[in-house]
Design a protein around this motif. Structure first.
Motif, PDB file in Angstrom:
ATOM      1  N   PRO A  88       7.482  14.596  52.684  1.00 59.57           N
ATOM      2  CA  PRO A  88       6.745  14.334  51.418  1.00 59.57           C
ATOM      3  C   PRO A  88       7.757  13.315  50.833  1.00 59.57           C
ATOM      4  N   TYR A  89       8.907  13.367  51.078  1.00 56.13           N
ATOM      5  CA  TYR A  89       9.733  12.105  50.235  1.00 56.13           C
ATOM      6  C   TYR A  89       9.956  10.684  50.729  1.00 56.13           C
ATOM      7  N   GLY A  90      10.158  11.000  52.159  1.00 53.36           N
ATOM      8  CA  GLY A  90      10.373   9.412  52.644  1.00 53.36           C
ATOM      9  C   GLY A  90       9.390   8.866  53.609  1.00 53.36           C
ATOM     10  N   GLY A  91       8.309   9.811  54.003  1.00 56.87           N
ATOM     11  CA  GLY A  91       7.174   9.424  55.079  1.00 56.87           C
ATOM     12  C   GLY A  91       6.330   8.339  54.519  1.00 56.87           C
ATOM     13  N   THR A  92       6.024   7.559  55.309  1.00 60.43           N
ATOM     14  CA  THR A  92       5.095   6.260  55.324  1.00 60.43           C
ATOM     15  C   THR A  92       3.930   6.458  56.013  1.00 60.43           C
ATOM     16  N   GLY A  93       3.653   7.647  56.637  1.00 62.55           N
ATOM     17  CA  GLY A  93       2.368   7.545  57.556  1.00 62.55           C
ATOM     18  C   GLY A  93       0.968   6.980  56.969  1.00 62.55           C
ATOM     19  N   ALA A  94       0.814   7.199  55.908  1.00 60.68           N
ATOM     20  CA  ALA A  94      -0.355   6.575  55.128  1.00 60.68           C
ATOM     21  C   ALA A  94      -0.196   5.089  54.898  1.00 60.68           C
ATOM     22  N   LEU A  95       1.130   4.493  55.039  1.00 53.49           N
ATOM     23  CA  LEU A  95       1.261   2.929  54.576  1.00 53.49           C
ATOM     24  C   LEU A  95       0.663   2.176  55.564  1.00 53.49           C
ATOM     25  N   VAL A  96      -0.117   1.084  54.847  1.00 50.32           N
ATOM     26  CA  VAL A  96      -0.917   0.298  55.807  1.00 50.32           C
ATOM     27  C   VAL A  96      -0.277  -1.084  55.416  1.00 50.32           C
ATOM     28  N   PHE A  97       0.613  -1.815  56.500  1.00 54.82           N
ATOM     29  CA  PHE A  97       1.120  -3.306  56.036  1.00 54.82           C
ATOM     30  C   PHE A  97      -0.118  -4.474  56.231  1.00 54.82           C
ATOM     31  N   THR A  98       0.045  -5.221  55.151  1.00 59.20           N
ATOM     32  CA  THR A  98      -1.180  -6.059  55.249  1.00 59.20           C
ATOM     33  C   THR A  98      -0.615  -7.571  55.589  1.00 59.20           C
ATOM     34  N   THR A  99       0.510  -7.663  56.265  1.00 58.93           N
ATOM     35  CA  THR A  99       0.973  -9.085  56.733  1.00 58.93           C
ATOM     36  C   THR A  99       0.282  -9.112  57.795  1.00 58.93           C
ATOM     37  N   PRO A 100      -0.262 -10.722  57.826  1.00 61.25           N
ATOM     38  CA  PRO A 100      -0.851 -11.205  59.230  1.00 61.25           C
ATOM     39  C   PRO A 100      -0.252 -10.650  60.418  1.00 61.25           C
ATOM     40  N   GLN A 101       1.036 -10.470  60.679  1.00 60.77           N
ATOM     41  CA  GLN A 101       1.693 -10.114  61.875  1.00 60.77           C
ATOM     42  C   GLN A 101       1.317  -8.528  62.018  1.00 60.77           C
ATOM     43  N   ALA A 102       1.088  -7.801  61.113  1.00 61.31           N
ATOM     44  CA  ALA A 102       1.039  -6.328  61.107  1.00 61.31           C
ATOM     45  C   ALA A 102      -0.554  -6.234  61.501  1.00 61.31           C
ATOM     46  N   GLN A 103      -1.498  -7.046  60.823  1.00 66.19           N
ATOM     47  CA  GLN A 103      -2.774  -6.578  61.069  1.00 66.19           C
ATOM     48  C   GLN A 103      -3.137  -7.308  62.544  1.00 66.19           C
ATOM     49  N   ARG A 104      -2.543  -8.276  62.986  1.00 66.42           N
ATOM     50  CA  ARG A 104      -2.674  -8.624  64.251  1.00 66.42           C
ATOM     51  C   ARG A 104      -2.312  -7.662  65.348  1.00 66.42           C
ATOM     52  N   ARG A 105      -1.166  -6.785  65.055  1.00 72.45           N
ATOM     53  CA  ARG A 105      -0.624  -5.949  66.080  1.00 72.45           C
ATOM     54  C   ARG A 105      -1.416  -4.487  65.624  1.00 72.45           C
ATOM     55  N   SER A 106      -1.949  -4.094  64.868  1.00 73.96           N
ATOM     56  CA  SER A 106      -2.807  -3.100  64.451  1.00 73.96           C
ATOM     57  C   SER A 106      -2.260  -1.773  64.857  1.00 73.96           C
ATOM     58  N   LEU A 107      -1.000  -1.280  64.441  1.00 76.07           N
ATOM     59  CA  LEU A 107      -0.276  -0.156  64.677  1.00 76.07           C
ATOM     60  C   LEU A 107      -1.267   0.964  64.462  1.00 76.07           C
ATOM     61  N   GLN A 108      -1.223   2.043  65.134  1.00 79.01           N
ATOM     62  CA  GLN A 108      -2.175   3.047  64.924  1.00 79.01           C
ATOM     63  C   GLN A 108      -1.043   4.346  64.874  1.00 79.01           C
ATOM     64  N   VAL A 109      -1.039   5.011  63.420  1.00 84.95           N
ATOM     65  CA  VAL A 109      -0.037   6.036  63.106  1.00 84.95           C
ATOM     66  C   VAL A 109      -0.980   7.263  63.003  1.00 84.95           C
ATOM     67  N   THR A 110      -0.455   8.515  63.764  1.00 83.21           N
ATOM     68  CA  THR A 110      -1.344   9.739  63.785  1.00 83.21           C
ATOM     69  C   THR A 110      -0.149  10.828  63.541  1.00 83.21           C
ATOM     70  N   GLY A 111      -0.524  11.747  62.300  1.00 79.67           N
ATOM     71  CA  GLY A 111       0.208  12.682  62.266  1.00 79.67           C
ATOM     72  C   GLY A 111      -0.234  13.331  60.962  1.00 79.67           C
ATOM     73  N   PRO A 112       0.471  14.843  60.803  1.00 78.86           N
ATOM     74  CA  PRO A 112       1.163  15.387  61.450  1.00 78.86           C
ATOM     75  C   PRO A 112       0.642  16.337  62.277  1.00 78.86           C
ATOM     76  N   LEU A 113       1.547  16.965  63.217  1.00 76.73           N
ATOM     77  CA  LEU A 113       0.852  18.119  64.194  1.00 76.73           C
ATOM     78  C   LEU A 113       0.582  19.299  63.265  1.00 76.73           C
ATOM     79  N   ASP A 114      -0.649  19.776  63.415  1.00 76.03           N
ATOM     80  CA  ASP A 114      -0.980  21.104  62.892  1.00 76.03           C
ATOM     81  C   ASP A 114      -0.711  22.368  63.690  1.00 76.03           C
ATOM     82  N   ASP A 115       0.408  22.537  64.252  1.00 72.84           N
ATOM     83  CA  ASP A 115       0.915  23.809  65.163  1.00 72.84           C
ATOM     84  C   ASP A 115       2.349  23.728  64.884  1.00 72.84           C
ATOM     85  N   GLU A 116       2.812  24.772  65.735  1.00 75.72           N
ATOM     86  CA  GLU A 116       4.262  25.133  65.775  1.00 75.72           C
ATOM     87  C   GLU A 116       5.350  23.879  65.673  1.00 75.72           C
TER      88      GLU A 116
END
Length: 213
Positions: free
Chosen positions: A118-146
């Motif tokens: 909750p302090y430093g995590g950026t999982g919800a961040l979406v980079f809007t630069t042309p480079q980032a949009q072209r590469r389309s990184l998919q970020v998934t998490g967290p794991l809802d388990d042990e």
């Protein structure tokens, strides 16, 4: 590789290795985060762990630096002159902005993380630069388990043992109240600290924490 394809590719061993690396970092008195990179078949091709407060590390990996993060140390092993869109970065903790950006620069197609930060995590961040949009990184998490709870708990306990600033712990308390409450129990901190001192295996640690997380 899409998230559902990764889940079906048999990457449980990759998560296990990432958690082992995080525990190794905890035992070394540094930020407990582990990361691996898997290829399109789910095979681990690179790994790294947090080494921020260690004096040295393996060749090609950072140590004794604020940027000696697990994800950077894993991604740094991917050679240039090749793209890695079918690879995924698997990390035990929600990546910070630096590591999130490093994943874009490394050209991996996916980032999967176990525990939220909750302090430093950026999982919800979406980079809007042309480079980032072209590469389309998919970020998934967290794991809802042990695995996700263990990754986050190790991080919170380590923050308490360091100790981190009150503002950092306040963010954990607000975002992860149940896990922070568990970490605030002396018995929890002592159990984990004693396991680290004795260099207990990750399996033994999980056994000791069974029913608590």
């Amino acid at each position: 590789m899409a998230h559902f394809e990764l889940l079906s590719a048999g990457i449980d061993s990759a998560w296990q290795r990432a958690l082992e690396l995080a525990w190794n970092s905890f035992c070394a008195n540094t930020t407990p985060v582990g990361a691996v990179v898997v290829n399109g078949s789910g095979t681990v091709v690179a790994e790294g762990r947090g080494r921020r407060y260690e004096q040295s590390g393996p060749p090609g990996q950072l140590a004794s630096s604020h940027i000696a993060h697990a994800e950077v140390n894993a991604l740094a092993q991917l050679r240039a002159y090749q793209d890695y869109e079918d690879h995924a970065l698997i990390t035990t903790l929600e990546p910070c902005g630096m590591c999130h950006g490093a994943a874009v620069q490394a050209t991996v197609g996916s980032v999967l993380y176990a525990g939220p930060d909750p302090y430093g995590g950026t999982g919800a961040l979406v980079f809007t630069t042309p480079q980032a949009q072209r590469r389309s990184l998919q970020v998934t998490g967290p794991l809802d388990d042990e695995r996700g709870r263990l990754a986050a708990l190790l991080h919170i306990v380590w923050l308490m043992l360091v100790p981190a600033g009150s503002h950092v712990l306040a963010a954990q308390r607000a975002g992860l109240p149940a896990l922070t409450s568990l970490a605030e129990r002396a018995v929890t901190r002592e159990l984990i600290a004693d396991a680290a001192t004795s260099r207990a295996s990750l399996t033994d640690l999980r056994g000791a924490l069974h029913g608590m997380i």
